[in-house]
Motif scaffolding. Structure first.
Motif, PDB file in Angstrom:
ATOM      1  N   ALA A  95       0.846  -1.200   0.000  1.00 10.55           N
ATOM      2  CA  ALA A  95       0.000   0.000   0.000  1.00 10.55           C
ATOM      3  C   ALA A  95       0.882   1.251   0.000  1.00 10.55           C
ATOM      4  N   HIS A  96       1.990   1.163   0.695  1.00  8.82           N
ATOM      5  CA  HIS A  96       2.920   2.289   0.713  1.00  8.82           C
ATOM      6  C   HIS A  96       3.503   2.520  -0.670  1.00  8.82           C
ATOM      7  N   GLU A  97       3.924   1.438  -1.312  1.00 11.09           N
ATOM      8  CA  GLU A  97       4.492   1.556  -2.658  1.00 11.09           C
ATOM      9  C   GLU A  97       3.458   2.086  -3.650  1.00 11.09           C
ATOM     10  N   LEU A  98       2.220   1.642  -3.449  1.00 13.26           N
ATOM     11  CA  LEU A  98       1.140   2.104  -4.329  1.00 13.26           C
ATOM     12  C   LEU A  98       1.052   3.631  -4.307  1.00 13.26           C
ATOM     13  N   LEU A  99       1.061   4.191  -3.108  1.00 15.55           N
ATOM     14  CA  LEU A  99       0.951   5.643  -2.992  1.00 15.55           C
ATOM     15  C   LEU A  99       2.229   6.334  -3.456  1.00 15.55           C
ATOM     16  N   ARG A 100       3.348   5.730  -3.100  1.00 12.59           N
ATOM     17  CA  ARG A 100       4.626   6.373  -3.403  1.00 12.59           C
ATOM     18  C   ARG A 100       4.883   6.435  -4.912  1.00 12.59           C
ATOM     19  N   ASP A 101       4.518   5.352  -5.594  1.00 14.11           N
ATOM     20  CA  ASP A 101       4.910   5.246  -6.997  1.00 14.11           C
ATOM     21  C   ASP A 101       3.843   5.700  -7.990  1.00 14.11           C
ATOM     22  N   ASN A 102       2.693   6.086  -7.485  1.00 16.02           N
ATOM     23  CA  ASN A 102       1.619   6.490  -8.401  1.00 16.02           C
ATOM     24  C   ASN A 102       1.052   7.846  -7.990  1.00 16.02           C
ATOM     25  N   PRO A 103       1.656   8.898  -8.511  1.00 16.82           N
ATOM     26  CA  PRO A 103       1.301  10.249  -8.075  1.00 16.82           C
ATOM     27  C   PRO A 103      -0.191  10.554  -8.182  1.00 16.82           C
ATOM     28  N   ASP A 104      -0.851  10.007  -9.205  1.00 14.19           N
ATOM     29  CA  ASP A 104      -2.282  10.321  -9.332  1.00 14.19           C
ATOM     30  C   ASP A 104      -3.088   9.684  -8.208  1.00 14.19           C
TER      31      ASP A 104
ATOM     32  N   LEU B 137      -1.906   8.924  -5.249  1.00 14.82           N
ATOM     33  CA  LEU B 137      -1.548   9.645  -4.034  1.00 14.82           C
ATOM     34  C   LEU B 137      -2.322  10.963  -3.940  1.00 14.82           C
ATOM     35  N   GLU B 138      -2.340  11.675  -5.039  1.00 15.27           N
ATOM     36  CA  GLU B 138      -2.999  12.969  -5.028  1.00 15.27           C
ATOM     37  C   GLU B 138      -4.488  12.833  -4.722  1.00 15.27           C
ATOM     38  N   PHE B 139      -5.068  11.797  -5.280  1.00 21.41           N
ATOM     39  CA  PHE B 139      -6.486  11.548  -5.035  1.00 21.41           C
ATOM     40  C   PHE B 139      -6.762  11.430  -3.529  1.00 21.41           C
ATOM     41  N   TYR B 140      -5.928  10.639  -2.852  1.00 20.68           N
ATOM     42  CA  TYR B 140      -6.175  10.428  -1.418  1.00 20.68           C
ATOM     43  C   TYR B 140      -5.747  11.622  -0.565  1.00 20.68           C
ATOM     44  N   GLN B 141      -4.722  12.312  -1.041  1.00 23.13           N
ATOM     45  CA  GLN B 141      -4.344  13.521  -0.296  1.00 23.13           C
ATOM     46  C   GLN B 141      -5.479  14.539  -0.327  1.00 23.13           C
TER      47      GLN B 141
ATOM     48  N   ASN C 159       5.022   1.436  13.069  1.00 22.67           N
ATOM     49  CA  ASN C 159       6.360   1.042  12.621  1.00 22.67           C
ATOM     50  C   ASN C 159       6.804   1.939  11.466  1.00 22.67           C
ATOM     51  N   THR C 160       7.973   1.654  10.944  1.00 21.43           N
ATOM     52  CA  THR C 160       8.567   2.525   9.928  1.00 21.43           C
ATOM     53  C   THR C 160       7.638   2.715   8.725  1.00 21.43           C
ATOM     54  N   ILE C 161       7.107   1.611   8.241  1.00 27.11           N
ATOM     55  CA  ILE C 161       6.335   1.690   7.002  1.00 27.11           C
ATOM     56  C   ILE C 161       4.983   2.365   7.246  1.00 27.11           C
TER      57      ILE C 161
ATOM     58  N   ARG D 218       2.903   9.745   6.396  1.00 33.38           N
ATOM     59  CA  ARG D 218       3.681  10.878   5.930  1.00 33.38           C
ATOM     60  C   ARG D 218       3.330  11.192   4.467  1.00 33.38           C
ATOM     61  N   LEU D 219       3.207  10.155   3.658  1.00 33.56           N
ATOM     62  CA  LEU D 219       2.845  10.361   2.261  1.00 33.56           C
ATOM     63  C   LEU D 219       1.472  11.024   2.152  1.00 33.56           C
ATOM     64  N   LEU D 220       0.544  10.543   2.954  1.00 33.58           N
ATOM     65  CA  LEU D 220      -0.819  11.051   2.862  1.00 33.58           C
ATOM     66  C   LEU D 220      -0.943  12.495   3.317  1.00 33.58           C
ATOM     67  N   THR D 221      -0.139  12.864   4.318  1.00 30.66           N
ATOM     68  CA  THR D 221      -0.323  14.191   4.905  1.00 30.66           C
ATOM     69  C   THR D 221       0.783  15.173   4.528  1.00 30.66           C
ATOM     70  N   GLN D 222       1.960  14.630   4.235  1.00 28.57           N
ATOM     71  CA  GLN D 222       3.124  15.462   3.911  1.00 28.57           C
ATOM     72  C   GLN D 222       3.282  16.592   4.912  1.00 28.57           C
ATOM     73  N   ASP D 223       3.478  17.797   4.450  1.00 30.90           N
ATOM     74  CA  ASP D 223       3.711  18.870   5.421  1.00 30.90           C
ATOM     75  C   ASP D 223       2.460  19.693   5.666  1.00 30.90           C
ATOM     76  N   LYS D 224       1.311  19.049   5.418  1.00 32.85           N
ATOM     77  CA  LYS D 224       0.088  19.837   5.477  1.00 32.85           C
ATOM     78  C   LYS D 224      -0.409  20.146   6.895  1.00 32.85           C
ATOM     79  N   ASP D 225       0.240  19.561   7.879  1.00 32.84           N
ATOM     80  CA  ASP D 225      -0.178  19.820   9.251  1.00 32.84           C
ATOM     81  C   ASP D 225      -1.633  19.431   9.529  1.00 32.84           C
ATOM     82  N   ASN D 226      -2.061  18.353   8.940  1.00 36.01           N
ATOM     83  CA  ASN D 226      -3.430  17.900   9.204  1.00 36.01           C
ATOM     84  C   ASN D 226      -3.430  16.539   9.894  1.00 36.01           C
TER      85      ASN D 226
END
Ligand code: ATP
Ligand code: MG
Length: 722
Positions: free
Chosen positions: A196-205, A207-211, A226-228, A234-242
């Motif tokens: 699921a992590h790779e799915l979001l990381r490697d497919n910008p569209d 990721l953007e949809f869920y962000q 855990n790490t993953i 982190r991918l989902l929220t990035q620096d959005k502070d949400n």
């Protein structure tokens, strides 16, 4: 709009956390201080007051039970329905993402989730195929290694070979395991997260949809990510502070599975503008229980440091019972529970918590013998039982013929005359041609080299599955399951097997059909995915929540790990012995010992009103007898909070001392506890307890062959064995 419902039941600090404007926030607080309450109320606040759609919220918890509770509490607070709110465990949510985007994630649409026992079986088969000796390559260790790599986000292809032969071999196994899973469309728990992590990381569209969808993300029990999992958030929220997280460093108990307390620090570093909120009032436990927990956890180093107080008064002391052995321990606990229920206490307010799953059996036996309803969470879960796994294996094969684990499981269950030789041949073909067992079986039939009998038997199996698939087409989920249970011959098999708990197994199969009927794919299924696949995944992910009626008033049995986040009026923390709790593997390792202590802290703080601690002076577990010392954690709780229990007034059991002590030598005349005796009819046994006097004197003996018996001493004619 009724916002008083949302903010009234909160103290000032809690209210502040709930109503603060959108920002990265960490609520760091001890057990029972209302972290989970704050999280639920904040979601309600965002929906009700800030006007956010439930569709825009993601909430992550640690167990399915907790997720369900959270949803129902939310629904009480909200005036509008919240089905579109995503709430679940990391694994459950990852699974949902992968189902929706199977193709993008490079998975077959019918991929199957395997639980950890399926995974272990697959690994065993793989080791065998690779001609690796299980002695040198213990399957569990291999499993642990593979999962640990995945938890860190590391694929086999990310690792290069070193000169170390062990490393090289392990890497080869990992690679072969990945291949096998890919080919058969099987996904283990760690893979769910990683993929699921790779799915979001490697497919910008994607990721953007869920962000854009998840405007607010909430995480309970954050200390155990855990790490993953953290990378995923982190991918989902990035620096959005949400991102809103709540946690307690003192309750981090999954380090052994890759959880990182450091994520708490990482979060703070990566969100420099975050708000840190501390909650200090405990609303759950009595003063005594809370002080005991606080003193115990103070023995750990490097804590983030928290204060916790309560105004609820001291309450009863903690009771400590030194049992003669594990049976006596179970007997004691069950008697106390019966007394509680007789006084009108609800059984569902009672929990028996233990360190390891194997401990539940003794308690289950005693509970059953006294007709006390109970449920075991985790452990041998409903979906782990052989008969259920068999039925599900048929379902899985219907969905995905390449599911090798399921093929192996039911190809000859019920027996249909497919011999070990034929199965070996199938394995051989699968191995040589790198195809699934199913495809190999088809090939074998087509080759025409089998004896007529073997060939017919195998054909009948292949045909059966085809028929099942055809006949279930278009049926409702529960009708499918029902048909499978009947047509596979499983129902008939267990009906015949009267001696071997057949009746119970038939009931369980019926319960499975029932579970399928109740299975609510709706909340889980915005995209109309195959219901059967969803149900199978649910079965793999679910932690034993189906085994008794959810609403029946019954005693709760679970490991300390699965008790996280929960609370009960009456708690029994059992098996407080060195080597069991703390576990043997942790006693020589300071880091792991601290994690065990946190686990003990979690256990103690589950109790609201009354806590019992028990240990056994002798214990038979995993078929071995031992004479453990009482747990060091008992010593770390100040004596002033503890009251030692003497069970029967007329037997003066020597006071249970916390120090390692000489064996019990209490006697009544000729007999003493622990004495080996023999009886002419029952054979050899050991005296467990005595009660009554004179002609009424009775002894309880655990006989090797017939188990426990109470005998009148005057008539028993016992011989003492020195
Ligand atoms: P844990 O660390 O064990 O997960 P927690 O911090 O999440 O605990 P909660 O489960 O949210 O704590 O709350 C503990 C108990 O205290 C619950 O029964 C909850 O309803 C109650 N509680 C929390 N806050 C308050 C409050 N302000 N007033 C009254 N009761 C409260
Ligand atoms: Mg909580």
């Amino acid at each position: 709009m009724d916002i008083t419902k949302i903010i009234d039941p909160l103290n000032d600090a809690q209210r502040h956390a709930v109503t603060a404007a959108s920002t990265a926030m960490l609520v760091l607080a001890g057990a029972g201080s209302g972290k989970t309450r704050v999280l639920v109320h904040r979601i309600a606040w965002q929906i009700q007051v800030e006007g956010l759609s439930p569709h825009n919220i993601l909430a992550v918890t640690f167990t399915n039970k907790a997720a369900r509770e959270m949803r129902s509490r939310l629904e009480e607070l909200l005036a509008i329905p919240a089905q579109t709110l995503w709430i679940g465990t990391f694994h459950g949510l990852a699974h949902r993402l992968l189902r929706r985007h199977a193709q993008t994630a490079k998975l077959p649409a019918t991929f199957q989730v395997m639980d950890s026992s399926d995974q272990l079986r697959l690994i065993k088969r793989l080791l065998n195929r690779l001609n690796l000796d299980e002695e040198k390559w213990p399957p569990k260790q291999v499993q642990w290694h593979i999962n640990a790599q995945k938890d860190e986000g590391i694929r086999a292809r990310h690792t290069s070979e070193t000169g170390d032969p062990y490393q090289r071999q392990m890497l080869a196994v990992y690679r072969a395991y990945e291949d096998l899973c890919d080919r058969s469309g099987m996904v283990d728990f760690a893979e769910l997260l990683l993929r699921a992590h790779e799915l979001l990381r490697d497919n910008p569209d994607v990721l953007e949809f869920y962000q854009q969808r998840f405007l607010q993300v909430h995480v309970d029990e954050f200390q155990d990510t855990n790490t993953i999992q953290y990378a995923w958030l982190r991918l989902l929220t990035q620096d959005k502070d949400n991102l809103f997280v709540v946690g307690d460093d003192d309750q981090s108990i999954y380090g052994w599975r890759g959880a990182k307390i450091e994520n708490l620090y990482k979060f703070q570093r990566q969100h420099p503008n975050h708000q840190l909120i501390r909650l200090e009032q405990n609303y759950r436990s009595t003063g005594t229980i809370l002080k005991a927990a606080n003193t115990l956890i103070a023995n750990n180093d490097g804590r983030m440091g928290k204060e916790l107080w309560t105004d609820s008064g001291d309450g009863e002391p903690i009771s400590l019972y030194a049992a003669f052995n594990e049976q006596d321990e179970a007997y004691f606990v069950v008697e106390r529970i019966r007394a509680w229920a007789n006084e009108g206490g609800a059984r569902s307010d009672v929990a028996i918590l233990y360190r390891s799953n194997a401990q539940s059996r003794q308690f289950e036996e005693k509970l059953m013998a006294t007709n006390t309803p109970y449920r075991v969470y985790g452990g041998l879960r409903f979906f782990d039982r052989a008969e259920i796994k068999n039925a599900l294996a048929y379902c899985r094969l219907m969905s995905n013929r390449n599911d090798d684990a399921s093929f192996e499981r039911v190809v000859n269950t019920p027996t249909r005359g497919i011999g070990a030789k034929t199965i070996d041949d199938i394995r051989m073909i699968a191995r040589d041609q790198e195809i699934s067992l199913w495809a190999a079986a088809v090939a074998l039939v087509n080759q025409g080299n089998l004896s007529a009998r073997a060939s017919n038997a195998l054909k009948s199996f292949l045909l059966l599955l085809k028929q099942l698939a055809d006949e279930t087409e278009g049926l409702a989920l529960y009708e499918k399951v029902k048909l499978v249970v009947e047509k596979s011959g499983l129902l008939e098999l267990y009906k015949q097997a009267k001696a071997d708990k057949g009746e119970e197994k038939v009931e369980n199969l019926e319960e499975l059909v029932n579970a399928a009927r109740l299975f609510d794919a709706d909340t889980d299924n915005e995209d109309n995915l195959g219901e059967l696949d969803l149900f199978l995944a649910y079965a793999a992910l679910e932690a034993g929540d189906m085994q008794a009626d959810e609403f029946e008033d019954c005693v709760q049995l679970m490991t300390l790990h699965s008790a996280k986040g929960l609370e009960f009026k009456l708690v029994f923390l059992v098996g407080m012995e060195e080597g069991l709790f703390p576990s043997q593997q942790s006693v020589d390792d300071a880091g792991r010992l601290e994690e065990e202590r946190r686990l003990c802290y979690v256990g103690i703080t589950r109790a609201m009103r009354k806590l019992y601690l028990t240990y056994a002076e002798s214990r038979r577990l995993y078929g071995r007898e031992s004479y453990p010392r009482p747990s060091r954690f008992l010593r770390e709780i100040p004596a002033e909070f503890i009251q030692e229990v003497r069970i029967r007034g007329n037997i003066s059991r020597p006071a249970a001392t916390i120090q390692p002590k000489p064996k019990t030598t209490m006697t009544t005349g000729t007999y003493k506890i622990g004495q080996k005796v023999s009886h002419e009819k029952f054979g050899e046994g050991i005296v467990l307890q005595m009660e009554g006097q004179g002609a009424q004197e009775r002894v309880q003996i655990n006989f090797k062959q017939v188990g426990m018996k109470w005998l009148m001493l005057a008539y028993a004619k016992l011989n003492i064995i020195s």
